[in-house]
Motif scaffolding. Structure first.
Motif, PDB file in Angstrom:
ATOM      1  N   THR A 167       1.463  -1.336   0.409  1.00 25.89           N
ATOM      2  CA  THR A 167       0.023   0.142  -0.374  1.00 25.89           C
ATOM      3  C   THR A 167       1.172   1.088  -0.273  1.00 25.89           C
ATOM      4  OG1 THR A 167       0.218  -0.125   2.238  1.00 25.89           O
ATOM      5  CG2 THR A 167      -1.686  -1.199   1.001  1.00 25.89           C
ATOM      6  N   SER A 168      -0.011   2.128  -0.253  1.00 23.72           N
ATOM      7  CA  SER A 168       1.178   3.432  -0.216  1.00 23.72           C
ATOM      8  C   SER A 168       0.097   4.497   0.258  1.00 23.72           C
ATOM      9  CB  SER A 168       1.393   4.517  -1.175  1.00 23.72           C
ATOM     10  OG  SER A 168       0.747   4.670  -2.526  1.00 23.72           O
ATOM     11  N   LEU A 169       0.785   5.859   0.696  1.00 24.58           N
ATOM     12  CA  LEU A 169       0.173   6.704   1.593  1.00 24.58           C
ATOM     13  C   LEU A 169      -1.262   7.145   0.785  1.00 24.58           C
ATOM     14  CD1 LEU A 169       2.449   8.722   3.969  1.00 24.58           C
ATOM     15  CD2 LEU A 169       0.982   6.710   4.418  1.00 24.58           C
ATOM     16  N   ALA A 170      -2.020   7.871   1.244  1.00 21.34           N
ATOM     17  CA  ALA A 170      -3.452   8.585   0.300  1.00 21.34           C
ATOM     18  C   ALA A 170      -2.636   9.890  -0.480  1.00 21.34           C
ATOM     19  CB  ALA A 170      -4.764   8.903   1.020  1.00 21.34           C
ATOM     20  N   ILE A 171      -3.048   9.592  -1.390  1.00 22.98           N
ATOM     21  CA  ILE A 171      -2.126  12.025  -1.979  1.00 22.98           C
ATOM     22  C   ILE A 171      -3.639  12.131  -2.090  1.00 22.98           C
ATOM     23  CG2 ILE A 171      -1.873  13.247  -3.883  1.00 22.98           C
ATOM     24  CD1 ILE A 171       0.157  11.157  -4.385  1.00 22.98           C
ATOM     25  N   GLY A 172      -3.892  13.574  -1.352  1.00 21.41           N
ATOM     26  CA  GLY A 172      -5.044  14.560  -1.267  1.00 21.41           C
ATOM     27  C   GLY A 172      -4.872  16.391  -0.443  1.00 21.41           C
ATOM     28  N   VAL A 173      -5.753  16.658   0.122  1.00 19.58           N
ATOM     29  CA  VAL A 173      -5.901  17.672   0.203  1.00 19.58           C
ATOM     30  C   VAL A 173      -5.327  17.443   1.379  1.00 19.58           C
ATOM     31  CG1 VAL A 173      -7.150  19.737   0.632  1.00 19.58           C
ATOM     32  CG2 VAL A 173      -7.661  18.000  -1.102  1.00 19.58           C
ATOM     33  N   PRO A 174      -4.684  18.015   1.972  1.00 20.54           N
ATOM     34  CA  PRO A 174      -4.135  17.812   3.604  1.00 20.54           C
ATOM     35  C   PRO A 174      -4.733  18.880   4.239  1.00 20.54           C
ATOM     36  CG  PRO A 174      -2.722  20.063   2.468  1.00 20.54           C
ATOM     37  CD  PRO A 174      -3.820  19.441   0.889  1.00 20.54           C
ATOM     38  N   ILE A 175      -5.152  17.861   5.601  1.00 20.72           N
ATOM     39  CA  ILE A 175      -5.728  19.161   6.408  1.00 20.72           C
ATOM     40  C   ILE A 175      -5.649  20.805   7.062  1.00 20.72           C
ATOM     41  CG2 ILE A 175      -6.560  19.178   9.574  1.00 20.72           C
ATOM     42  CD1 ILE A 175      -6.989  16.183   9.274  1.00 20.72           C
ATOM     43  N   GLY A 176      -6.164  21.280   6.754  1.00 22.22           N
ATOM     44  CA  GLY A 176      -6.544  23.010   6.879  1.00 22.22           C
ATOM     45  C   GLY A 176      -5.907  23.180   5.628  1.00 22.22           C
ATOM     46  N   GLY A 177      -6.555  22.812   4.495  1.00 22.06           N
ATOM     47  CA  GLY A 177      -5.280  23.062   3.242  1.00 22.06           C
ATOM     48  C   GLY A 177      -6.748  24.031   2.439  1.00 22.06           C
ATOM     49  N   GLU A 178      -6.003  24.621   1.803  1.00 23.50           N
ATOM     50  CA  GLU A 178      -6.878  26.304   0.934  1.00 23.50           C
ATOM     51  C   GLU A 178      -7.010  25.794  -0.411  1.00 23.50           C
ATOM     52  OE1 GLU A 178      -7.372  29.448   2.513  1.00 23.50           O
ATOM     53  OE2 GLU A 178      -6.801  29.460   3.717  1.00 23.50           O
ATOM     54  N   LEU A 179      -7.817  25.469  -1.045  1.00 18.79           N
ATOM     55  CA  LEU A 179      -8.120  23.943  -2.731  1.00 18.79           C
ATOM     56  C   LEU A 179      -6.869  25.965  -3.423  1.00 18.79           C
ATOM     57  CD1 LEU A 179     -11.533  22.828  -3.543  1.00 18.79           C
ATOM     58  CD2 LEU A 179      -8.991  21.866  -2.442  1.00 18.79           C
ATOM     59  N   ASP A 180      -7.236  27.090  -2.903  1.00 22.53           N
ATOM     60  CA  ASP A 180      -6.167  27.682  -3.735  1.00 22.53           C
ATOM     61  C   ASP A 180      -5.628  28.039  -4.110  1.00 22.53           C
ATOM     62  OD1 ASP A 180      -7.345  30.187  -5.275  1.00 22.53           O
ATOM     63  OD2 ASP A 180      -7.447  31.574  -3.401  1.00 22.53           O
ATOM     64  N   TYR A 181      -4.920  27.536  -2.688  1.00 24.86           N
ATOM     65  CA  TYR A 181      -3.325  27.237  -2.217  1.00 24.86           C
ATOM     66  C   TYR A 181      -2.508  26.408  -2.782  1.00 24.86           C
ATOM     67  CZ  TYR A 181      -3.649  31.711  -0.306  1.00 24.86           C
ATOM     68  OH  TYR A 181      -4.032  32.686   0.554  1.00 24.86           O
ATOM     69  N   LEU A 182      -3.937  25.075  -3.248  1.00 26.52           N
ATOM     70  CA  LEU A 182      -2.866  23.698  -3.904  1.00 26.52           C
ATOM     71  C   LEU A 182      -2.612  23.705  -5.270  1.00 26.52           C
ATOM     72  CD1 LEU A 182      -5.075  21.636  -1.538  1.00 26.52           C
ATOM     73  CD2 LEU A 182      -2.886  21.684  -1.276  1.00 26.52           C
ATOM     74  N   ASP A 183      -1.403  22.869  -5.090  1.00 26.25           N
ATOM     75  CA  ASP A 183      -1.044  22.959  -6.726  1.00 26.25           C
ATOM     76  C   ASP A 183      -2.489  21.609  -7.569  1.00 26.25           C
ATOM     77  OD1 ASP A 183       0.570  20.143  -6.981  1.00 26.25           O
ATOM     78  OD2 ASP A 183       0.226  20.742  -5.173  1.00 26.25           O
ATOM     79  N   ASP A 184      -2.508  21.785  -9.148  1.00 30.60           N
ATOM     80  CA  ASP A 184      -3.367  21.118 -10.016  1.00 30.60           C
ATOM     81  C   ASP A 184      -3.113  20.152  -9.498  1.00 30.60           C
ATOM     82  OD1 ASP A 184      -3.605  23.653 -10.859  1.00 30.60           O
ATOM     83  OD2 ASP A 184      -2.562  23.105 -12.396  1.00 30.60           O
ATOM     84  N   GLY A 185      -1.566  19.933  -9.719  1.00 26.14           N
ATOM     85  CA  GLY A 185      -1.869  17.856  -9.434  1.00 26.14           C
ATOM     86  C   GLY A 185      -2.261  17.194  -8.215  1.00 26.14           C
ATOM     87  N   THR A 186      -2.350  18.281  -6.835  1.00 20.91           N
ATOM     88  CA  THR A 186      -2.810  17.343  -5.999  1.00 20.91           C
ATOM     89  C   THR A 186      -4.311  17.332  -6.115  1.00 20.91           C
ATOM     90  OG1 THR A 186      -1.035  18.247  -4.250  1.00 20.91           O
ATOM     91  CG2 THR A 186      -2.634  17.975  -3.333  1.00 20.91           C
TER      92      THR A 186
END
Lengths: 198, 198
Positions: A167-186
């Motif tokens: 298995t591997s760790l899930a990739i996604g929005v981190p807790i406290g993360g704001e979509l506006d500041y996240l990269d397109d890949g995430t």
């Protein structure tokens, strides 16, 4: 600077530590000298002890003061799952999160053709041996979500294929993360891996 | 964290140093342990030596390893001028600028009624004695341009009045400073103290 040689040398050495520079090293050294009986002496004694006793665990690569580290020798921990991490700092981060109660394997880096770091340098053959002999139910590849980390994870997955559940760790929005500041890949990975709310 | 006690204690101690926190302390300790023979050992040996030998110069308050510091015992330095600074860090800053070649006097703080720091705590009576006995031509009050620093400078100026020429650092626009980012006080002081261009 007109301080004595030892003090200047101490400042110079401290300035080369990660996250410190000449200015902060001067501040730290001055602070230590001002509190030399309580802090400088205690800190240097502790450093002497750690320098004399710290070593890598022969089993997982964690830092410890005995041949086998506390985690590997802890009988209460789950022997059925192994978490592969890049670095000791990652192992410490996993331990702080208190989410994993199995065993670890520290690679000590990622594969890199440019820096001539191959599978042998990272002791991946030894990892494969260990997975074969200790018969883990699950191996979690908790490598960094960087290109180097994921390349290494793919290589290890190839090597361990069929030996256990991978298995591997899930990739996604981190807790406290704001979509506006996240990269397109995430965002796109989080979108593809979206989950039902109930 | 599942490291051995000494390593955790070292991280905890490092995290309390000025400018460091838990995260940077972990990074520094890990870096030191990774290079334990070259760095950790050398650093702790140096700290031991400094802890054993560092002391305040009885003359000026600078940090040194002998009774009288290098600056006070340097015969080539000008014995006619004395620079009064708040702190050892300020003395080091003056020395880095290489503009002053006289003697120093470190107060070790500023007057503060709230923290009950009076003239005796800062050894101001001893400073007055020294100015009387060593007959300086000029005493430069290089105290910080803060309210506390300037209050202390005024008090010292009163005490030394008539004993020698008293000066203080110029207040104005710092080199590289942009007027737009400077406070009103600095701009107006620089305006009042403007100088002819030829």
């Amino acid at each position: 600077m007109n301080t004595t040689d030892d003090i200047s040398a101490l400042i110079e050495l401290m300035a080369k530590l990660p996250g410190l520079g000449p200015v902060s090293a001067r501040r730290v050294v001055l602070h230590l000298i001002r509190n030399r009986s309580q802090k400088l002496q205690v800190l240097s004694d502790l450093m002497q002890r750690v320098a004399a006793t710290a070593r890598a665990c022969i089993n997982c690569g964690n830092i410890c003061t005995s041949e086998i580290c506390d985690i590997c020798s802890d009988e209460r921990r789950d022997t059925g799952s192994l978490c592969v991490v890049e670095d000791i700092a990652d192992l410490w981060a996993m331990e702080r999160s208190q989410v994993f109660k199995g065993r670890y394997y520290v690679l000590g880096g990622t594969l890199s053709a440019l820096d001539s770091i191959g599978p042998e340098t990272l002791r991946i053959p030894y990892l494969v041996e260990r997975v074969k002999s200790e018969k883990f139910d699950e191996v979690i590849l908790a490598l960094n979500a960087t290109i180097d980390g994921q390349t290494t994870a793919h290589y290890i997955a190839d090597q361990l294929d069929g030996l256990c559940q991978l298995t591997s760790l899930a990739i996604g929005v981190p807790i406290g993360g704001e979509l506006d500041y996240l990269d397109d890949g995430t965002i796109s990975t989080a979108m593809y891996a979206r989950r039902a709310l109930q």
